[in-house]
Design a protein around this motif. Structure first.
Motif, PDB file in Angstrom:
ATOM      1  N   GLU A 121       0.304  -0.953   7.767  1.00 20.86           N
ATOM      2  CA  GLU A 121      -0.422  -0.721   6.509  1.00 20.86           C
ATOM      3  C   GLU A 121       0.571  -0.628   5.371  1.00 20.86           C
ATOM      4  OE1 GLU A 121      -3.737   2.371   4.621  1.00 20.86           O
ATOM      5  OE2 GLU A 121      -2.362   3.073   6.172  1.00 20.86           O
ATOM      6  N   PHE A 122       0.275  -1.306   4.293  1.00 23.98           N
ATOM      7  CA  PHE A 122       1.092  -1.251   3.082  1.00 23.98           C
ATOM      8  C   PHE A 122       0.124  -1.144   1.909  1.00 23.98           C
ATOM      9  CE2 PHE A 122       3.576  -2.640  -0.464  1.00 23.98           C
ATOM     10  CZ  PHE A 122       4.903  -2.353  -0.173  1.00 23.98           C
ATOM     11  N   ARG A 123      -0.089   0.056   1.435  1.00 24.42           N
ATOM     12  CA  ARG A 123      -1.111   0.284   0.418  1.00 24.42           C
ATOM     13  C   ARG A 123      -0.463   0.792  -0.866  1.00 24.42           C
ATOM     14  NH1 ARG A 123      -5.007   4.548   0.160  1.00 24.42           N
ATOM     15  NH2 ARG A 123      -4.360   5.206   2.248  1.00 24.42           N
ATOM     16  N   GLU A 124      -0.543  -0.018  -1.898  1.00 23.59           N
ATOM     17  CA  GLU A 124       0.017   0.349  -3.195  1.00 23.59           C
ATOM     18  C   GLU A 124      -0.981   1.192  -3.976  1.00 23.59           C
ATOM     19  OE1 GLU A 124       2.793  -3.152  -4.699  1.00 23.59           O
ATOM     20  OE2 GLU A 124       0.839  -3.899  -4.089  1.00 23.59           O
ATOM     21  N   PRO A 125      -0.482   2.017  -4.910  1.00 24.33           N
ATOM     22  CA  PRO A 125      -1.395   2.830  -5.717  1.00 24.33           C
ATOM     23  C   PRO A 125      -2.290   1.965  -6.588  1.00 24.33           C
ATOM     24  CG  PRO A 125       0.839   2.941  -6.585  1.00 24.33           C
ATOM     25  CD  PRO A 125       0.930   2.236  -5.270  1.00 24.33           C
ATOM     26  N   LYS A 126      -3.527   2.383  -6.767  1.00 27.65           N
ATOM     27  CA  LYS A 126      -4.465   1.662  -7.623  1.00 27.65           C
ATOM     28  C   LYS A 126      -4.480   2.269  -9.015  1.00 27.65           C
ATOM     29  CE  LYS A 126      -7.504   0.484  -3.744  1.00 27.65           C
ATOM     30  NZ  LYS A 126      -8.862   0.612  -3.164  1.00 27.65           N
ATOM     31  N   PRO A 127      -4.830   1.487 -10.018  1.00 24.76           N
ATOM     32  CA  PRO A 127      -4.939   2.036 -11.369  1.00 24.76           C
ATOM     33  C   PRO A 127      -5.904   3.216 -11.386  1.00 24.76           C
ATOM     34  CG  PRO A 127      -5.082  -0.349 -11.421  1.00 24.76           C
ATOM     35  CD  PRO A 127      -5.123   0.046  -9.978  1.00 24.76           C
ATOM     36  N   GLY A 128      -5.472   4.307 -11.977  1.00 19.23           N
ATOM     37  CA  GLY A 128      -6.333   5.484 -12.044  1.00 19.23           C
ATOM     38  C   GLY A 128      -6.059   6.510 -10.971  1.00 19.23           C
ATOM     39  N   ASP A 129      -5.224   6.156  -9.958  1.00 21.94           N
ATOM     40  CA  ASP A 129      -4.871   7.122  -8.922  1.00 21.94           C
ATOM     41  C   ASP A 129      -4.118   8.297  -9.535  1.00 21.94           C
ATOM     42  OD1 ASP A 129      -6.051   5.598  -7.024  1.00 21.94           O
ATOM     43  OD2 ASP A 129      -4.207   4.990  -5.998  1.00 21.94           O
ATOM     44  N   ALA A 130      -4.410   9.499  -9.039  1.00 23.20           N
ATOM     45  CA  ALA A 130      -3.759  10.695  -9.568  1.00 23.20           C
ATOM     46  C   ALA A 130      -2.256  10.659  -9.312  1.00 23.20           C
ATOM     47  CB  ALA A 130      -4.376  11.944  -8.934  1.00 23.20           C
ATOM     48  N   LYS A 131      -1.851  10.140  -8.143  1.00 20.03           N
ATOM     49  CA  LYS A 131      -0.436  10.049  -7.793  1.00 20.03           C
ATOM     50  C   LYS A 131      -0.057   8.597  -7.530  1.00 20.03           C
ATOM     51  CE  LYS A 131      -0.049  14.662  -5.730  1.00 20.03           C
ATOM     52  NZ  LYS A 131       0.333  15.430  -4.508  1.00 20.03           N
ATOM     53  N   SER A 132       1.083   8.199  -8.099  1.00 14.72           N
ATOM     54  CA  SER A 132       1.562   6.828  -7.884  1.00 14.72           C
ATOM     55  C   SER A 132       2.421   6.813  -6.628  1.00 14.72           C
ATOM     56  CB  SER A 132       2.370   6.356  -9.096  1.00 14.72           C
ATOM     57  OG  SER A 132       2.852   5.046  -8.904  1.00 14.72           O
ATOM     58  N   VAL A 133       1.771   6.616  -5.488  1.00 11.58           N
ATOM     59  CA  VAL A 133       2.453   6.650  -4.199  1.00 11.58           C
ATOM     60  C   VAL A 133       2.083   5.404  -3.398  1.00 11.58           C
ATOM     61  CG1 VAL A 133       2.763   7.886  -2.020  1.00 11.58           C
ATOM     62  CG2 VAL A 133       2.437   9.172  -4.152  1.00 11.58           C
ATOM     63  N   THR A 134       3.094   4.712  -2.879  1.00 15.88           N
ATOM     64  CA  THR A 134       2.865   3.595  -1.962  1.00 15.88           C
ATOM     65  C   THR A 134       2.862   4.144  -0.542  1.00 15.88           C
ATOM     66  OG1 THR A 134       3.915   1.975  -3.419  1.00 15.88           O
ATOM     67  CG2 THR A 134       3.772   1.408  -1.095  1.00 15.88           C
ATOM     68  N   ARG A 135       1.797   3.884   0.179  1.00 12.43           N
ATOM     69  CA  ARG A 135       1.646   4.415   1.540  1.00 12.43           C
ATOM     70  C   ARG A 135       1.944   3.314   2.555  1.00 12.43           C
ATOM     71  NH1 ARG A 135      -0.608   9.391   1.556  1.00 12.43           N
ATOM     72  NH2 ARG A 135      -1.431  10.110  -0.451  1.00 12.43           N
ATOM     73  N   ILE A 136       2.904   3.592   3.425  1.00  9.03           N
ATOM     74  CA  ILE A 136       3.332   2.615   4.426  1.00  9.03           C
ATOM     75  C   ILE A 136       3.210   3.244   5.812  1.00  9.03           C
ATOM     76  CG2 ILE A 136       5.236   1.177   5.256  1.00  9.03           C
ATOM     77  CD1 ILE A 136       6.364   1.224   2.402  1.00  9.03           C
ATOM     78  N   ARG A 137       2.520   2.538   6.682  1.00  6.99           N
ATOM     79  CA  ARG A 137       2.424   2.957   8.083  1.00  6.99           C
ATOM     80  C   ARG A 137       3.045   1.857   8.932  1.00  6.99           C
ATOM     81  NH1 ARG A 137      -1.570   2.219  11.810  1.00  6.99           N
ATOM     82  NH2 ARG A 137      -2.969   1.382  10.192  1.00  6.99           N
ATOM     83  N   ALA A 138       4.040   2.227   9.743  1.00  3.50           N
ATOM     84  CA  ALA A 138       4.792   1.236  10.498  1.00  3.50           C
ATOM     85  C   ALA A 138       4.961   1.676  11.948  1.00  3.50           C
ATOM     86  CB  ALA A 138       6.160   0.998   9.863  1.00  3.50           C
ATOM     87  N   THR A 139       5.107   0.685  12.831  1.00  2.00           N
ATOM     88  CA  THR A 139       5.345   0.937  14.249  1.00  2.00           C
ATOM     89  C   THR A 139       6.702   0.383  14.647  1.00  2.00           C
ATOM     90  OG1 THR A 139       2.980   0.842  14.778  1.00  2.00           O
ATOM     91  CG2 THR A 139       4.524   0.525  16.601  1.00  2.00           C
ATOM     92  N   VAL A 140       7.497   1.217  15.278  1.00  2.00           N
ATOM     93  CA  VAL A 140       8.766   0.773  15.852  1.00  2.00           C
ATOM     94  C   VAL A 140       8.501   0.376  17.309  1.00  2.00           C
ATOM     95  CG1 VAL A 140      11.135   1.400  16.440  1.00  2.00           C
ATOM     96  CG2 VAL A 140      10.082   2.315  14.356  1.00  2.00           C
ATOM     97  N   CYS A 141       8.690  -0.908  17.604  1.00  2.00           N
ATOM     98  CA  CYS A 141       8.442  -1.405  18.961  1.00  2.00           C
ATOM     99  C   CYS A 141       9.742  -1.416  19.757  1.00  2.00           C
ATOM    100  CB  CYS A 141       7.863  -2.816  18.910  1.00  2.00           C
ATOM    101  SG  CYS A 141       6.283  -2.947  18.044  1.00  2.00           S
ATOM    102  N   VAL A 142       9.695  -0.819  20.960  1.00  2.00           N
ATOM    103  CA  VAL A 142      10.837  -0.841  21.879  1.00  2.00           C
ATOM    104  C   VAL A 142      10.389  -1.491  23.182  1.00  2.00           C
ATOM    105  CG1 VAL A 142      11.940   1.183  20.854  1.00  2.00           C
ATOM    106  CG2 VAL A 142      10.302   1.476  22.716  1.00  2.00           C
TER     107      VAL A 142
END
Length: 468
Positions: free
Chosen positions: A385-406
């Motif tokens: 998941e790579f979710r950038e902040p949308k206009p009007g969001d209270a906090k300007s935070v990019t949310r990234i969810r990643a999996t490390v594969c071994v």
């Protein structure tokens, strides 16, 4: 920010056997046509943002095309440009007003851990590629674009994985396919080595390089190591290698390679290895964009200004630094390295890779710095998941969810660490670098998953983008 859909076209101009003016017309016409929005329905739509030189996290339009250089009559080329300028008018088109504009692909090729990614970052004056002190950090061919309107040039650099002579598994085969592709598509080659003259460990690729009529420049990197070399030590049998060479189309035996301990010896040896190299340039790329060797190389590729002065700053020319009979390089010689061609990318575009891609590279770089021995080579990072902040969001935070594969359950335990300490360390370093790269606050969530033998699984490697 919502990423728009744009045309993605990876095309290689065919090698037409018709006359030169026809070839040039088709190249120029094709470049204009594929950038025309009205034709987007004819091509595959693909969601693919571009990293801009102006704002790292801003999405821009892109055009990806492979380039085959052609020569032609100057007056007919000028007429073609003028006619196309009149016929194709639309918002966002790459404007080409000068038939003397130059554009071409330059590939960086060399053994692992020669500093190719560090060199590309220095040439671009941007931190684009993940660079660590570990070999084989780079797994993909990464495009970095340097454009100068003043010099009327656009250079499309290709950073490549370190060359492996005998790939051990499918992942390494895919990495070498990336190297071969970059070699085929390039107009010029930067051969990156070090003051020890570390060779390209693939004799077949080296033969192709020697036979090729592509422009070649050799970079002797890491010359700062000269101060730490034991000059009294002699090279032994472990420092000697025989490299098969080619003379024309016939194999002419072997060429003896020796480990060198001085910059001068390295220059002399590479002049023998690649006698047609335009220049052999010593430098320390880790010093950054202002290193005198990096500056000289950048000016040489861009065609100036004042190439002669840049090379004078390197000091007295070393024996073998230039071609036999050449005492210096100036702007005139430099202008012939990159062929005349319309630009292929918007002037402020830095790369054609997505932010998601660079997020995975930055996280993987943190694995290399935080994990020891061979473990990072068993890891792959997937961005879920790579979710950038949308206009009007209270906090300007990019949310990234990643999996490390071994590949193994035991590896998962090491990556996670006791009580999750190790994965937390990795996450902290990765988040800091992501925030610097994206210029925004980042929330990073890392998970670790066992994906058995992913490095040997062709289907999985295709999904990760290593195989076609």
């Amino acid at each position: 920010m919502t990423t728009p859909h744009h045309v993605l076209l990876n095309a290689s101009y065919p090698n037409f056997q018709s006359n030169i003016s026809c070839k040039r017309f088709l190249v120029i016409l094709f470049t204009f046509l594929v950038n025309c929005p009205s034709l987007s329905s004819s091509f595959q739509l693909y969601e693919k943002p571009v990293i801009s030189r102006r704002v790292a996290s801003q999405t821009h339009k892109r055009l990806t095309a492979r380039h085959t250089s052609t020569a032609g009559n100057e007056s007919s080329s000028s007429d073609l440009y003028s006619n196309l300028q009149e016929k194709f008018q639309y918002d966002g088109r790459i404007a080409v007003t000068d038939p003397n504009f130059r554009c071409g692909f330059v590939s960086l090729i060399g053994a692992p851990n020669m500093g190719k990614s560090t060199l590309l970052n220095a040439l671009l004056e941007e931190t684009l590629c993940t660079a660590t002190h570990r070999p084989q950090t780079t797994r993909h061919a990464i495009l970095g674009i340097l454009t100068s309107l003043e010099q009327k040039v656009q250079i499309c650099f290709k950073d490549t994985p370190g060359v492996i002579g005998d790939p051990a598994y499918k992942l390494q085969e895919g990495m070498m396919e990336a190297v071969q592709g970059a070699f085929r598509d390039s107009d010029a080659i930067l051969v990156v080595t070090d003051m020890f003259s570390t060779p390209i460990p693939d004799d077949v690729l080296f033969k192709k390089l020697r036979m090729s009529n592509k422009k070649k420049i050799v970079v002797i990197n890491k010359i700062d190591l000269a101060e730490r070399v034991n000059r009294d030590g002699n090279t032994d049998k472990n420092d000697r290698k025989e490299i098969s060479t080619i003379n024309g189309e016939q194999d002419s035996g072997v060429f003896s390679y020796e480990k060198t301990l001085t910059v001068q010896d390295a220059v002399i040896q590479w002049r023998e290895l690649l006698p047609d190299a335009i220049a052999i340039i010593p430098m320390t790329a880790s010093n950054g964009p202002r290193d005198v060797g990096v500056v000289a190389l950048r000016k040489l590729l861009m065609g100036g200004p004042d190439v002669l002065a840049a090379f004078r700053d390197l000091g007295r020319p070393l024996v073998g630094m230039y071609l036999p009979g050449v005492k210096y390089l100036d702007d005139t010689e430099a202008l012939g390295i990159i062929p005349k061609s319309p630009p292929l990318y918007d002037y402020d575009t830095l790369t054609d890779r997505t932010e998601r891609f660079f997020a995975s590279e930055i996280i993987r770089g943190a694995l290399f710095t935080k994990l020891g021995k061979e473990l990072p080579y068993c890891c792959e990072v997937r961005i879920d998941e790579f979710r950038e902040p949308k206009p009007g969001d209270a906090k300007s935070v990019t949310r990234i969810r990643a999996t490390v594969c071994v590949e193994r359950e035991s590896q998962k335990g090491i990556v996670v660490g006791k009580g999750g300490v190790k994965i937390k360390d990795i996450g902290v370093e990765a988040r800091e670098k992501l925030e610097e790269f994206l210029q925004t606050k980042v929330f990073l969530n890392l998970d670790v998953k066992v994906d058995k033998d992913w490095r040997r699984d062709e289907k999985k490697l295709k999904a990760f983008g290593y195989l076609k």
